[in-house]
Motif scaffolding. Sequence first.
Motif, PDB file in Angstrom:
ATOM      1  N   ALA A   1      -1.231  11.724   4.092  1.00  0.00           N
ATOM      2  CA  ALA A   1      -2.687  11.827   4.062  1.00  0.00           C
ATOM      3  C   ALA A   1      -3.355  10.530   4.503  1.00  0.00           C
ATOM      4  O   ALA A   1      -4.293  10.547   5.323  1.00  0.00           O
ATOM      5  CB  ALA A   1      -3.148  12.212   2.656  1.00  0.00           C
ATOM      6  N   SER A   2      -2.883   9.398   3.958  1.00  0.00           N
ATOM      7  CA  SER A   2      -3.530   8.132   4.287  1.00  0.00           C
ATOM      8  C   SER A   2      -3.302   7.770   5.754  1.00  0.00           C
ATOM      9  O   SER A   2      -4.230   7.313   6.428  1.00  0.00           O
ATOM     10  CB  SER A   2      -3.007   7.025   3.371  1.00  0.00           C
ATOM     11  OG  SER A   2      -1.610   6.859   3.520  1.00  0.00           O
TER      12      SER A   2
ATOM     13  N   GLU B   1      -2.851   0.103   5.847  1.00  0.00           N
ATOM     14  CA  GLU B   1      -4.131   0.264   6.545  1.00  0.00           C
ATOM     15  C   GLU B   1      -4.192  -0.606   7.791  1.00  0.00           C
ATOM     16  O   GLU B   1      -4.590  -0.148   8.871  1.00  0.00           O
ATOM     17  CB  GLU B   1      -5.288  -0.081   5.606  1.00  0.00           C
ATOM     18  CG  GLU B   1      -6.653   0.094   6.270  1.00  0.00           C
ATOM     19  CD  GLU B   1      -7.802  -0.161   5.319  1.00  0.00           C
ATOM     20  OE1 GLU B   1      -8.960  -0.088   5.768  1.00  0.00           O
ATOM     21  OE2 GLU B   1      -7.544  -0.431   4.133  1.00  0.00           O
TER      22      GLU B   1
ATOM     23  N   ASP C   1       1.845   7.432   2.956  1.00  0.00           N
ATOM     24  CA  ASP C   1       1.927   8.878   2.778  1.00  0.00           C
ATOM     25  C   ASP C   1       1.207   9.561   3.925  1.00  0.00           C
ATOM     26  O   ASP C   1       0.442   8.944   4.667  1.00  0.00           O
ATOM     27  CB  ASP C   1       1.343   9.315   1.424  1.00  0.00           C
ATOM     28  CG  ASP C   1      -0.125   8.952   1.285  1.00  0.00           C
ATOM     29  OD1 ASP C   1      -0.936   9.459   2.077  1.00  0.00           O
ATOM     30  OD2 ASP C   1      -0.458   8.154   0.384  1.00  0.00           O
TER      31      ASP C   1
ATOM     32  N   LYS D   1      -5.470  10.027   8.012  1.00  0.00           N
ATOM     33  CA  LYS D   1      -6.898   9.665   7.973  1.00  0.00           C
ATOM     34  C   LYS D   1      -7.174   8.448   8.838  1.00  0.00           C
ATOM     35  O   LYS D   1      -8.140   8.433   9.615  1.00  0.00           O
ATOM     36  CB  LYS D   1      -7.303   9.399   6.529  1.00  0.00           C
ATOM     37  CG  LYS D   1      -8.789   9.047   6.374  1.00  0.00           C
ATOM     38  CD  LYS D   1      -9.132   8.832   4.912  1.00  0.00           C
ATOM     39  CE  LYS D   1     -10.605   8.460   4.760  1.00  0.00           C
ATOM     40  NZ  LYS D   1     -10.966   8.244   3.331  1.00  0.00           N
ATOM     41  N   ILE D   2      -6.336   7.421   8.725  1.00  0.00           N
ATOM     42  CA  ILE D   2      -6.562   6.191   9.491  1.00  0.00           C
ATOM     43  C   ILE D   2      -6.328   6.410  10.979  1.00  0.00           C
ATOM     44  O   ILE D   2      -7.107   5.955  11.824  1.00  0.00           O
ATOM     45  CB  ILE D   2      -5.646   5.067   8.976  1.00  0.00           C
ATOM     46  CG1 ILE D   2      -5.997   4.722   7.525  1.00  0.00           C
ATOM     47  CG2 ILE D   2      -5.773   3.819   9.850  1.00  0.00           C
ATOM     48  CD1 ILE D   2      -4.982   3.811   6.857  1.00  0.00           C
TER      49      ILE D   2
ATOM     50  N   GLY E   1       0.839  -1.179   0.000  1.00  0.00           N
ATOM     51  CA  GLY E   1       0.000   0.000   0.000  1.00  0.00           C
ATOM     52  C   GLY E   1       0.873   1.226   0.000  1.00  0.00           C
ATOM     53  O   GLY E   1       2.091   1.148   0.043  1.00  0.00           O
ATOM     54  N   GLU E   2       0.264   2.371  -0.052  1.00  0.00           N
ATOM     55  CA  GLU E   2       1.034   3.609  -0.136  1.00  0.00           C
ATOM     56  C   GLU E   2       1.175   4.237   1.240  1.00  0.00           C
ATOM     57  O   GLU E   2       0.186   4.485   1.933  1.00  0.00           O
ATOM     58  CB  GLU E   2       0.342   4.586  -1.089  1.00  0.00           C
ATOM     59  CG  GLU E   2       1.144   5.854  -1.337  1.00  0.00           C
ATOM     60  CD  GLU E   2       0.451   6.782  -2.312  1.00  0.00           C
ATOM     61  OE1 GLU E   2       1.011   7.866  -2.578  1.00  0.00           O
ATOM     62  OE2 GLU E   2      -0.635   6.431  -2.790  1.00  0.00           O
TER      63      GLU E   2
END
Length: 486
Positions: A13-14, A121, A11, A17-18, A8-9
Motif C-alpha cells: 500500500a505505501s 518514502e 508494504d 501510494k508513493i 519505515g514499513e
Amino acid sequence: MWATTAAGEVDEASISKIMGAQATATADGAVRVAWPRDDVALAVDGLRFPPAMGLTSWAAFQETSSAARVMGDTVVFEDEVDAAMDAALAAGIEITALHNHFFFDDPKVYFMHIGGSGSVEALARGVREMWNAVERVRGQNPQPAARFPGPTPQAGEIDASRLERILGHSGRANGDVFKISIGRSAEMGGMEFGASMGLTTWMAFTGGNELAAVAGDFAMTAGEVRPVLKALRKSKISVVALHNHMLGETPSIYFAHFWGKGPAVALAQGLRAALDAQGGVSRSSGVVVDFESMAVGEAPKAFTCARTGRGAAGSWAIEDDASAPAGTRVLAQTSADTTSYRFPVCVYEGFTAADVDLSVAFKPVSGTVDQAAGLVWRYRDPDNYYVVRANALEDNVVLYKVENGERSDLRPVGSWPFAYGRTAEVPAGRWSTLRVKAKGGRFSVWLGAEHLFEVEDDTFPAPGKVGLWTKADSVTLFDDLRAAER
C-alpha cells in the motif's frame, strides 16, 4: 555505499501510494513495482519487441535491520539517460550500471541499474522522480532523438598546453586528437597491474578551442562512482556507460565512459572537477597540500626544510605560477648552489606512514648541474630516507636510498645488472607528475600515467615522514602534494 537510516514499513500500500503504480509483494519479502516501456516501438534484430521480452523498468524494495533497500533497472533510450541520471543522483539513488542488453535494436535502448538504502518514502520518491524525468523527455518528443543536440565539432586547433595545465597531467597528440591518460593500479592473483594492462582514466579531445568534443573513461572504485558521476553531470558531460572491465581485481574497479561537447576549456574544467571529486574519495585517508592558503614569499607552513650533503641550505618559499595545476600558489626551491653532492629536502610534518601512495606535480625551471624534482618517504632525518627523483637534464627517473648520508641507486626489479632507474622524457619548463607507491619492501614508480619500474629494498621498514627534494642548482616548482596511507 548505502546509508543506514530509519527503515519505515515496506508494504504494497505505501509503495503503491508513493509510486503512483500498483506494487506487488513477493514470496521472499520484497515489494516490486514495474513500468512496461510500451510508449516507444522497439525492434530487435527486426523483431517487434514487446515489453514482456525484457523492456520493463522495475524497482524492488525490502526491509533490512537498519534501513529499507531498493534495487532496480530503468529502461532508457539514449536521449533519456541524462535526465534519468540527474534525477536519480539528486534523489540520493545510486547508479550501479548503465549498459545495453541487446544488439541490433532500433532505436538504441539502454538499462540504468540502481540501488540505495534509506527510508522507504525517500527511496520510492527517488525512483518515481527518475521515472518522471524519463516520461518528461518522451512527452516533449515521442520518438527518441538520433543524436545529441547542438552543432558537431569540426577539426581545428586545440590549445593542448592549456588543457594540460587545467587537468594537471600531460598528454599526446595523434593527428586531430589530443589524449591524456592517467593510470592507477590494482591487484589480481597476487600481482599488481596498472595502466599498461588497461587500468586508466583517459580523455581524448578533438575539434577546436571554441567547440570541441571529448570522449573518455573514468576508472573508479565503488566509493568513487557517485562523486564522479555527479561531477560529470554538473558539467553537462554525458555518461554513456557504467560497467566493469575485469573480474577478480582488488579493489573492484568500475568504468564510466563519457561524451561531451563544448568549449575545450570548459570540458577540461568539468573533467578536472570529476578528477578532484574522485581524489577526494580515494585520498580521504591522507592529505592534499596545494599551497593555495599560504602567503607568497613565506616558508611553507607545516614543512621543515633540511639539507643532505654539502653546500648551502635550500631556499624554499611560496611563489605564484599561473600555470600551476592546482590553483596559482606553488612551493619553489630557488637556491642555485652548484655543489654537486647537495640535496635540499622539505619535509611535511602532518603525515607519517610506512606504506604510502605519494605524488606531486613538479616543474623544472633551471639548473646547469641538475634539474631535479624528488619525492621523499620513510624519512627519519636528513641522512636516512628513500627518494625517487626525475631529472630534466638527463631525461630519467631513479630511485635511491640515503643511508647515513650516503646516496645509493636501487636497481629496478628485473633490470639488467648495473641498470638503474628508467629513461623517460622529463620536460623542462612544464608540469609533470611523479608518483611512488610503497608497500612493505616494494616500491612502484610512475611519471604521469606511465608506470616506469619497481624496486625492492628493506633498509627502512618503519613509518616516516614524506617530503620534497632537489639537487645541486636545481630550481624547481612543486604543487599538489598528495599522500595517503595504503
